[in-house]
Design a protein around this motif. Structure first.
Motif, PDB file in Angstrom:
ATOM      1  N   HIS A  16      36.732  47.883  39.228  1.00 12.79           N
ATOM      2  CA  HIS A  16      35.972  47.355  40.347  1.00 12.79           C
ATOM      3  C   HIS A  16      34.652  46.693  39.961  1.00 12.79           C
ATOM      4  O   HIS A  16      34.366  45.611  40.470  1.00 12.79           O
ATOM      5  CB  HIS A  16      35.736  48.445  41.398  1.00 12.79           C
ATOM      6  N   ILE A  19      35.525  43.185  38.538  1.00 13.21           N
ATOM      7  CA  ILE A  19      36.108  42.316  39.564  1.00 13.21           C
ATOM      8  C   ILE A  19      35.050  41.923  40.589  1.00 13.21           C
ATOM      9  O   ILE A  19      34.935  40.750  40.969  1.00 13.21           O
ATOM     10  CB  ILE A  19      37.310  43.006  40.227  1.00 13.21           C
ATOM     11  N   ASP A  31      40.037  38.715  46.545  1.00 17.50           N
ATOM     12  CA  ASP A  31      40.762  38.915  45.286  1.00 17.50           C
ATOM     13  C   ASP A  31      41.749  37.778  45.054  1.00 17.50           C
ATOM     14  O   ASP A  31      42.003  37.388  43.924  1.00 17.50           O
ATOM     15  CB  ASP A  31      41.495  40.258  45.291  1.00 17.50           C
ATOM     16  N   SER A  46      46.373  43.326  41.965  1.00 17.77           N
ATOM     17  CA  SER A  46      46.596  44.492  42.818  1.00 17.77           C
ATOM     18  C   SER A  46      46.765  45.761  41.984  1.00 17.77           C
ATOM     19  O   SER A  46      46.196  46.812  42.308  1.00 17.77           O
ATOM     20  CB  SER A  46      47.827  44.274  43.690  1.00 17.77           C
ATOM     21  N   ARG A  49      43.358  46.724  40.686  1.00 15.27           N
ATOM     22  CA  ARG A  49      42.525  47.234  41.785  1.00 15.27           C
ATOM     23  C   ARG A  49      42.900  48.665  42.173  1.00 15.27           C
ATOM     24  O   ARG A  49      42.046  49.486  42.451  1.00 15.27           O
ATOM     25  CB  ARG A  49      42.677  46.374  43.026  1.00 15.27           C
TER      26      ARG A  49
END
Length: 78
Positions: A16, A19, A31, A46, A49
């Protein structure tokens, strides 16, 4: 006693901070936009994440080549 069968000593590093920094610094609102920017699949993002997959060396290299950030900076977010 050892570790339970099927478990690993290594847990995926949280992605996180990396990103979120990429999205903030390059003014990306989702995203999905980040996927397009980095040219990675949405399923890859995904999985990162949700902690299914950790950050791979290929992903780090992709971020480096796309942004020009030094690898040390990228690793600093991990």
């Amino acid at each position: 006693m050892g570790r339970p069968k099927g478990s690993s000593n290594c847990t995926p590093l949280p992605a996180h901070p990396l990103i979120d920094q990429l999205k903030w610094e390059f003014a990306l609102s989702s995203d999905g936009q980040l996927c397009d920017f980095l040219k990675v699949s949405r399923s890859t993002m995904s999985k990162i994440r949700h902690g299914t997959n950790g950050i791979s060396s290929d992903f780090i290299l992709r971020v480096h080549k796309t942004t020009g950030w030094p690898v040390e900076r990228i690793e600093g977010f991990l």
